[in-house]
Write a protein that holds these residues in place. Structure first.
Motif, mmCIF file in Angstrom:
data_model
loop_
_atom_site.group_PDB
_atom_site.id
_atom_site.type_symbol
_atom_site.label_atom_id
_atom_site.label_comp_id
_atom_site.label_asym_id
_atom_site.label_seq_id
_atom_site.Cartn_x
_atom_site.Cartn_y
_atom_site.Cartn_z
ATOM 1 N N MET A 22 60.543 -90.884 36.109
ATOM 2 C CA MET A 22 60.098 -89.832 37.010
ATOM 3 C C MET A 22 58.936 -89.034 36.409
ATOM 4 O O MET A 22 58.994 -88.599 35.260
ATOM 5 C CB MET A 22 61.261 -88.886 37.328
ATOM 6 C CG MET A 22 60.900 -87.786 38.323
ATOM 7 S SD MET A 22 60.415 -88.468 39.940
ATOM 8 C CE MET A 22 61.994 -89.132 40.481
ATOM 9 N N THR A 42 64.273 -95.961 43.567
ATOM 10 C CA THR A 42 65.269 -95.123 42.899
ATOM 11 C C THR A 42 66.232 -94.435 43.850
ATOM 12 O O THR A 42 67.261 -93.910 43.428
ATOM 13 C CB THR A 42 64.574 -94.036 42.070
ATOM 14 O OG1 THR A 42 63.851 -93.163 42.960
ATOM 15 C CG2 THR A 42 63.609 -94.646 41.065
ATOM 16 N N LYS A 43 65.896 -94.408 45.135
ATOM 17 C CA LYS A 43 66.684 -93.702 46.152
ATOM 18 C C LYS A 43 66.772 -92.205 45.864
ATOM 19 O O LYS A 43 67.696 -91.524 46.318
ATOM 20 C CB LYS A 43 68.100 -94.288 46.276
ATOM 21 C CG LYS A 43 68.119 -95.766 46.588
ATOM 22 C CD LYS A 43 67.378 -96.103 47.884
ATOM 23 C CE LYS A 43 67.406 -97.583 48.188
ATOM 24 N NZ LYS A 43 66.598 -97.923 49.390
ATOM 25 N N LYS A 44 65.809 -91.691 45.114
ATOM 26 C CA LYS A 44 65.752 -90.263 44.829
ATOM 27 C C LYS A 44 64.718 -89.591 45.726
ATOM 28 O O LYS A 44 63.744 -90.209 46.135
ATOM 29 C CB LYS A 44 65.379 -90.026 43.358
ATOM 30 C CG LYS A 44 66.443 -90.478 42.365
ATOM 31 C CD LYS A 44 65.992 -90.179 40.938
ATOM 32 C CE LYS A 44 67.056 -90.625 39.936
ATOM 33 N NZ LYS A 44 66.611 -90.369 38.537
ATOM 34 N N GLN A 45 64.953 -88.325 46.016
ATOM 35 C CA GLN A 45 64.001 -87.565 46.806
ATOM 36 C C GLN A 45 62.814 -87.149 45.921
ATOM 37 O O GLN A 45 62.997 -86.592 44.844
ATOM 38 C CB GLN A 45 64.661 -86.309 47.390
ATOM 39 C CG GLN A 45 65.636 -86.577 48.516
ATOM 40 C CD GLN A 45 64.959 -87.096 49.776
ATOM 41 O OE1 GLN A 45 63.789 -86.833 50.017
ATOM 42 N NE2 GLN A 45 65.709 -87.826 50.584
ATOM 43 N N GLN A 105 60.166 -96.745 37.093
ATOM 44 C CA GLN A 105 61.111 -95.774 37.645
ATOM 45 C C GLN A 105 61.315 -94.554 36.744
ATOM 46 O O GLN A 105 62.307 -93.832 36.885
ATOM 47 C CB GLN A 105 62.450 -96.436 37.966
ATOM 48 C CG GLN A 105 62.332 -97.564 38.982
ATOM 49 C CD GLN A 105 63.664 -98.193 39.339
ATOM 50 O OE1 GLN A 105 64.714 -97.597 39.150
ATOM 51 N NE2 GLN A 105 63.623 -99.408 39.857
#
Length: 449
Positions: A396, A428-431, A394
């Motif tokens: 980035m 991660t629920k990130k865009q 995770q």
């Protein structure tokens, strides 16, 4: 080959459409296509942005299944591709072969089907698809053909069931017995497509996996369906189109040396992303059954010709990481991955390679971009479809930003990072951004930088 292009978030409906193969684009493209492929309409968009026409030459150094090259041929623009995967290279080359008589192809395929079905029926197998409606029994007394153990070991476990495999091997024999140079490539490519789309137990989502086992499948019928789709396309594609379109089986990090200096006006491509997806698994079944990969050594040789984008393809002798030694951002990301690995007590052999493969990936891309400069004409425009990744614990990885920085250090001008689409990372629920890194090559005097 950018795999993140197919990852879809349920609530992002507009983005979901961006990577689909549109109905009007299907001719030739549908003959064989990675689930990881980027769409033809994106190629057209950058052809228009770059002002390309029949007087220019386009290169796709990460050719995959030929999306850029096929689309350029449709537009009458000369194009070249580089692709180390033998079955993908074969598929791309075949998708450019439009100068055959479609009805003769169909008649020949029907002859092959008759040969295969006759042999299957002698053994009590029925392959006309009728069992789907009538639940016709299949033979149980025949000796099922199988692959040698060392070859079978190359496949994903349970990727194809015994009876469909037997039928496929019978069909391969029928193709060999009725071989005709005019039609062989198209017929074999149709089998590659039928294998992954209906005969096997594989599923793609986008990672390749194995689904419920199929006790049987109408192998010959599914193959004929794909041949007929080709025939329909060939009826409409311009058989007289003489636009130059060539695919070389080559490593993108060094294959540009096969092209003349100062010969390329534009690059439109999508390299692999830095993640844990072994791209050779996507094509393993058809590679083995069509004879492109016959041993573990063949598979190892293929992996060595790929940019290192996953730990399954890392070797002790690899040195591309040295190319980005001292690059502050990449070193920082690798250090963060290694620190998190230690904190999480992740200790498998592959997990220990996460930091190294990150550096190998960007080193390989730097090597590619450095080699590419020799063949670019001054003012050449480049479009690289890439995506952010967080596959390694995770941490980035902003792939587009890092690639742009590497390109700039090699003398390229960074025109911009165009957003193609976004997706929501499950973990991660990130865009995550999927973007097109747009570059310009100003000329050889920058090569000293």
């Amino acid at each position: 080959m950018g795999d993140a292009l197919v990852l879809q978030h349920e609530s992002a409906k507009p983005e979901r459409e961006d990577n689909k193969l549109k109905l009007g684009d299907r001719a030739a493209h549908q003959w064989y296509r990675f689930v990881l492929s980027f769409p033809p309409h994106l190629v057209r968009e950058y052809v228009a942005k770059f002002g390309l026409n029949s007087h220019h030459q386009v290169l796709d150094p990460f050719c995959g299944t030929g999306t850029t090259i096929v689309e350029c041929k449709k537009l009458g623009i000369p194009a070249f591709g580089l692709e180390p995967n033998p079955v993908a290279c074969f598929a791309s080359q075949t998708k450019l072969q439009w100068n055959i008589d479609p009805q003769k192809l169909l008649r020949h395929a029907l002859t092959v089907a008759e040969t295969a079905n006759r042999r299957l029926e002698q053994d009590g197998f029925f392959d006309d698809g009728a069992y789907r409606l009538l639940e016709r029994p299949v033979g149980t007394n025949a000796n099922l053909r199988a692959l040698p153990a060392d070859v079978s070991d190359l496949l994903l476990t349970n990727s194809i069931s015994p009876i469909p495999l037997h039928k496929t091997l019978v069909l391969v024999d029928a193709l060999t017995e009725n071989h005709d140079d005019r039609f062989s490539n198209h017929e074999r490519l149709a089998l590659a497509t039928a294998l992954v789309s209906g005969i096997s137990n594989l599923h793609f989502g986008p990672e390749v996996g194995v689904g419920p086992a199929k006790s049987d499948a109408p192998v010959v019928s599914l193959w004929l369906d794909d041949v007929r789709a080709m025939v329909q396309d060939l009826e409409n594609l311009p058989r007289t189109r003489t636009t130059k379109a060539v695919i070389y089986q080559a490593d993108a990090r060094e294959g540009a040396s096969m092209l003349p200096a100062n010969s390329v006006d534009a690059v439109i491509t999508s390299p692999p992303y830095p993640n844990e997806k072994d791209y050779t698994r996507t094509t393993r079944l058809e590679s083995v059954l069509l004879g492109f990969i016959k041993s573990k050594q063949d598979l190892r040789n293929l992996k060595k010709r790929l940019v290192r984008s996953n730990t399954r393809g890392v070797y002790k002798a690899d040195t591309d990481d040295a190319i980005v030694a001292g690059h502050l951002q990449i070193e920082s990301i690798a250090a963060a991955i290694e620190k998190r690995r230690i904190e999480m007590n992740k200790d498998s052999g592959f997990e220990r390679l996460y930091a190294r493969v990150t550096k190998l990936y960007f080193g390989g891309m730097a090597r590619h971009l450095a080699e590419l400069r020799r063949v670019l004409r001054p003012g050449a425009r480049l479009a690289y479809v890439v995506g952010d990744q967080a596959s390694y614990l995770q941490v980035m990885i902003r792939t587009g930003q890092l690639l742009a920085g590497i390109a700039e250090s090699l003398g390229y001008e960074v025109v911009g990072l165009d957003l193609f689409r976004t997706r929501l990372a499950t973990a991660t629920k990130k865009q995550l951004r999927e973007e097109v890194v747009v570059l310009r090559w100003p000329g050889s005097k920058s090569r000293e930088s």
